[in-house]
Write a protein that holds these residues in place. Sequence first.
Motif, short mmCIF file in Angstrom:
data_model
loop_
_atom_site.label_atom_id
_atom_site.label_comp_id
_atom_site.label_asym_id
_atom_site.label_seq_id
_atom_site.Cartn_x
_atom_site.Cartn_y
_atom_site.Cartn_z
N ARG A 28 -0.92 10.84 0.85
CA ARG A 28 0.27 11.65 0.58
C ARG A 28 0.81 12.27 1.88
O ARG A 28 1.89 12.85 1.91
CB ARG A 28 -0.03 12.81 -0.41
CG ARG A 28 -0.55 12.45 -1.78
CD ARG A 28 0.31 11.46 -2.48
NE ARG A 28 -0.15 10.11 -2.27
CZ ARG A 28 0.61 9.02 -2.41
NH1 ARG A 28 1.86 9.12 -2.74
NH2 ARG A 28 0.13 7.82 -2.19
N ALA A 79 4.54 2.45 1.78
CA ALA A 79 5.22 1.27 2.33
C ALA A 79 6.69 1.23 1.93
O ALA A 79 7.42 0.35 2.37
CB ALA A 79 4.53 0.01 1.85
N GLY A 80 7.10 2.14 1.07
CA GLY A 80 8.51 2.15 0.68
C GLY A 80 8.78 1.34 -0.57
O GLY A 80 9.87 0.79 -0.73
N ARG A 129 5.41 6.54 6.11
CA ARG A 129 5.10 7.91 5.74
C ARG A 129 4.15 8.59 6.73
O ARG A 129 4.42 9.71 7.16
CB ARG A 129 4.47 7.94 4.35
CG ARG A 129 4.11 9.33 3.89
CD ARG A 129 3.46 9.33 2.53
NE ARG A 129 4.40 8.96 1.48
CZ ARG A 129 4.06 8.28 0.40
NH1 ARG A 129 2.80 7.90 0.20
NH2 ARG A 129 4.96 7.99 -0.52
N GLU A 140 4.71 1.86 -9.92
CA GLU A 140 3.27 2.08 -10.11
C GLU A 140 2.68 1.15 -11.16
O GLU A 140 1.95 1.57 -12.06
CB GLU A 140 2.99 3.53 -10.55
CG GLU A 140 3.79 4.58 -9.81
CD GLU A 140 3.04 5.21 -8.65
OE1 GLU A 140 2.03 4.62 -8.22
OE2 GLU A 140 3.50 6.24 -8.15
N GLN A 189 -4.15 1.97 -5.61
CA GLN A 189 -3.83 3.29 -6.18
C GLN A 189 -4.01 3.30 -7.70
O GLN A 189 -3.43 4.13 -8.40
CB GLN A 189 -2.38 3.66 -5.85
CG GLN A 189 -2.17 3.98 -4.39
CD GLN A 189 -0.77 4.51 -4.14
OE1 GLN A 189 -0.43 5.61 -4.56
NE2 GLN A 189 0.05 3.73 -3.46
N LYS A 211 15.21 9.46 -4.60
CA LYS A 211 15.61 8.33 -3.75
C LYS A 211 16.92 7.72 -4.24
O LYS A 211 17.76 7.31 -3.45
CB LYS A 211 14.50 7.28 -3.73
CG LYS A 211 13.30 7.81 -2.96
CD LYS A 211 12.18 6.84 -2.85
CE LYS A 211 11.15 7.38 -1.89
NZ LYS A 211 9.99 7.97 -2.55
N ASN A 252 0.82 -1.21 0.00
CA ASN A 252 0.00 0.00 0.00
C ASN A 252 0.86 1.26 0.00
O ASN A 252 2.08 1.19 0.10
CB ASN A 252 -0.93 -0.01 1.21
CG ASN A 252 -2.12 -0.93 0.96
OD1 ASN A 252 -2.56 -1.62 1.85
ND2 ASN A 252 -2.61 -0.96 -0.26
N ALA A 253 0.15 2.37 -0.07
CA ALA A 253 0.83 3.65 -0.17
C ALA A 253 1.74 3.88 1.03
O ALA A 253 1.38 3.57 2.16
CB ALA A 253 -0.21 4.77 -0.22
#
Length: 863
Positions: free
Chosen positions: A839, A346-347, A651, A587, A617, A391, A343-344
Motif C-alpha cells: 500500500r 501496477a495500475g 506506486r 480484484e 493479493q 480514478k 502485481n500490486a
Amino acid sequence: MPSDSAVALLLARPGDVDPSELHSPTDFTGLLEYLAPITQAAAAEDQLPGADDGRRAICAVNWQELPSQPDLEPANIYGAPVEMVKARVLQDLEYRWLENYPGLAAGLTAKGQRLVDPMMLGSMASFESAVAKAAALRGSSVLASWLPLQVLMSVAQLPEHFAPGLDESGQILKAGQIVRAIQKRLQARHATYNHWWTRHLEVLQVLEAVLWLVPSHVDPHSLLRSKRLFPGGILDSNCHLFVSVVTGVVEYQAYHPAEALNLVHAVYADYKNAGAEVKDAATAGELLARLAQRHHPQARATQAERAKRLRDWFRPDHSLPFDEEQHDAATLPMDKPALVIANAGAGKSTMLAGRVAHLMGELMAQGQPHTEEWFVATTFSRAARDSLRGKLAQLGLYLPYLSTLDSFCLRLARQYTHLLNKDRHIQVVDEQELRARMCTILADIVGCRAAQTNDGEANIASVAEAGVRRLMKHAGDHSASLAHGWSDAELGELAAGIAQDSEAGGSLRSLQLSAAHVGYGLRVLLAAIKEREELAVWELLDYALTILRRGAAAQKQEPRGEALPAEDRAALTVLESWEGKCFLVDEAQDMSRKQWELVCLLTERFQRLTMVGDPDQNIFGWRDACMEIMVHLFDEEYGGAAHMTLTRNYRSPQAVLDASFALISHNQEIEHKQGQGLGARKPMICMRRPGFGNPNPAVVFERFRSVLDEQRFICARILAHKHEWQVHCNRTGIDEAQRASRYKIAVLARNNKQLQSMAYVMRTEYRLSQDMAFSTEDEHEERLVTLSTVHAAKGTEADIVFLMGMTESAWSVRLRPDEPCYEQCMEEARRLAYVGITRTKRQLYCTYSERPCRFWVEAGGRR
Ligand SMILES: Nc1ncnc2c1ncn2[C@@H]1O[C@H](COP(=O)(O)OP(=O)(O)OP(=O)(O)O)[C@@H](O)[C@H]1O
C-alpha cells in the motif's frame, strides 16, 4: 403509544445508566440523560406510576413482548434483552407521544438536536404526517434540515429499475420533479428506516442515488470532500443546503467534477448572498439551476465534445495517464473478453478506468445515449470501489453501476422483487453493520462501564469480528439460505470455536464471558435480522444467483412472454436488462465460484467482460475466493480471450518493492500455478517518481519492548510526518482544502483489536482524534490518518504506511504444520502481509513488540 410503565421507567430512572455511554443520536442512555430534568420535575409532582426497581420494571413491562429467551434472567437488564428493549422503546417514541409531553419536546429542542432521531420519523404513519409533526416542533433546526435528506434517502430505497431520471413519457425529470416523485412514493410506501442511515456513508449513497437518477457526470465524492463549502460537516444544518446544492448541480448537469466543484462554489456564494429562504429541495434545485446557468453557461458539453475529449486520451500525442501496456489492454475491442494480471501498484484499476473511457468514447462517437449505463464495474470492497471511482473521476467519468459485488447482487434482488411485488423492500445488513450490532449486543451483556474501557472496547471488537467472520464463513460453507434457519447447536459450535481461538478466546476471557454468551449474542443478532425482515449479506449472492439461473432457464424456454410464470418472467427481465453491458471486475483473484457463475450468466451471450487481478493479493480464502477462475475457468468459459500483464509499478519506491518481492517469493503455490498459465512472478519495474519528502530509508523495521512503546513510536512519527507535510504545504502554497486529500498516512494491523488499542493511545496521549478515522467510518471525510485492518486496506494506498503489530501471536496460522491446510493458510497470511506492504507510496514502517512473525523476517527485518 409506549406502555405507560416503560415511559415511566424512562422518566424515573435516568441514573441507572452512565450518561457517558452516549454514542449516537439514537443512544438509549442519551435519551435518559436528556430526560433527567423532566424526570425530576415530574417525579416532584408525583405523576409517575411507581417503578421501585427500574430494571425489574422494564423487564416486566417488556418481557412478554420479547421472543422467549430461556437462558436469560429477566432481572439481568444488562443482558442482551436490553437491546430489544431499547429497540422497542425507541420504536414507541412517536411524536404523538412527544406531543403529550410538551416539556420533553421543548427539552429536545433546547438541549440540542441529537435526540431528534430520524427513527422517530421512520416510525411515523406517513411522510406527510412526519412533516406536519416536524413543523409542530419548530425550533429544532436539525429536524428541519433532515427533512430533504429524509426525502432523498428514499431514493436509495427505490426499486432499481425506476427509470433513471425519466418519467413515464420518457422526459428527463428535473431535480424538483424527482423529489416530488419520491415524496409520492414515500406516501404510498410508509418507508421505515433504521437509525444507521444517519451515518455519513448513507448520505453518500443518497447522493449517489440522486446522481444516478439524473444522467450526469458529477462525482459526488469530490463535492462532499470540499470542506470549503461546508466547513461544519454535512450532517449539521448545512446539510439541507448541501443536498439542495447538489440537486441543483445535478440538474444543471455540469460535465466534469472539477467544473462542477467550481460551479458549486460560485453558486453557493450567490445563493447565500441571495439570502434565499429555501423551503424545500425543489425550490432550492430550481434556484440553483438558474444561478448555475448564469455562472457557467458553457459547461454543458455536447455528446460530440465529450466523445472527443475521451478519445483524445488515447491519441498517441496526448500525454497519457496510461503506459503502453495499460493502453493496449484498455483499447481492446468491446467484445473481446480480457484477463489482465499484474502485481500490486501496477495500475490495474487505472487501466480499468482507461478502458471505460475508451469504450465510452467509442459508444458516444456512435451516437449512443446514456453511455455510462453501458458499464457495470464491480469490486470486492468499498475501499476498492472508492478508489476506482476516484480514478474514473480523474477522467471526468461517473458510473452509476459501480459498486461492490454484494451491492450489485442487491440491485438484482431489488429489481426482481419489485417486478413481482412492488411493496417489498429488501433491507440488507452488511458485514460492517453486523459487527457493529454484535458489538452493541456484547457491550450490553458485559455492562456499559466495563465496555467503555480501552481494553473492554478492543476485546468486544475482537469477539464481534470473530463472531461475524465465522457466521459468514459458516453461511458460505453451508449455503445458509436465511438467517432464520440456524440451529442453536450450530451457533453453539461457532461460539465454541471462537472461545478456542487464541485471540478472540483471550478477549472473551478478559471480558469474563463464556462461549454460551457468544452463542446467545449470535442468536440475538440473527433474531433481530429475522424480526426486522432484513437480509444478511451472505444471503444476497444466493438470492441473485437464483434469479439469474431462473432467467437463463426461461431464456432457453419456448414459448416466452405471457406464457411464462410470473417469477420466470421477472427473472428473465432482470437478466436481459443487464445482458450486453460491459462488465469490469476488479480484484478478480477474490472471486468465489458462485460469484464467477453470476458473472458468467450475465456475460456469456455478449462476452463483454474485462477482469483484472493479482494472484498474490488473494486474501479472502475464508470467503471461498477461488484461484482456479484465473488459472483455468476463465479460459474454459471464454475461449480466445486476451491475456495481458502489466509489469511496471507506479506506486512504491524500489526498497518497498524489494521487501514485498522478498516476502511473496516464499509462496510456492502461485509459482506452481504460474507454470499453468498465470505468467511468471517477476520483480516489478519501479516507475515511481520521487516527490515530496522522498524519505530515506523508504523501509524502516523497528522493534519494541512493549506494545505501548510501539504505539508511542508510531504516534510520534505521525506527528513528525504531519509537521513535515504542513511545512511543505506552507512553502508551496497548497491550500487547506487540498491538504487532507493529498497526503495520507495509514496505520494497518492484522486485526481490529490492535487498532482499537492504537486508537486509544492516539486519542488520549497524543490528541490525534481530529486527524484520525477508522476506515469503516467517516468515509466522507478526508483525515490525515486512517486506521485499518489489512483486509480493509486492500485497493487503497497511502504515502506513509505503518504495518504495526507484526507479532507471531497476531499473524501466526493457528494450525500445526502437519495439518492439511497449514501451507495454504500460511500462504494466505503471507499474501495479507504482502497487501499491507504494497500500500506504500513513500515510506513503510514495519513494527512489532514481543516476538516477530515470520513475515517480518522474510520481508527483510532482523530477528
Ligand atoms: N501510467 C501511469 N502513470 C503514472 N501513474 C500511474 C500509472 N498507472 C497507475 N499509476 C498510479 O499508480 C498507483 C497504483 O495504481 P492502481 O491503484 O491502478 O494499481 P493497482 O494495480 O490497481 O494496485 P492494487 O492491486 O495494489 O490495488 C496509483 O497511484 C496510480 O495513480
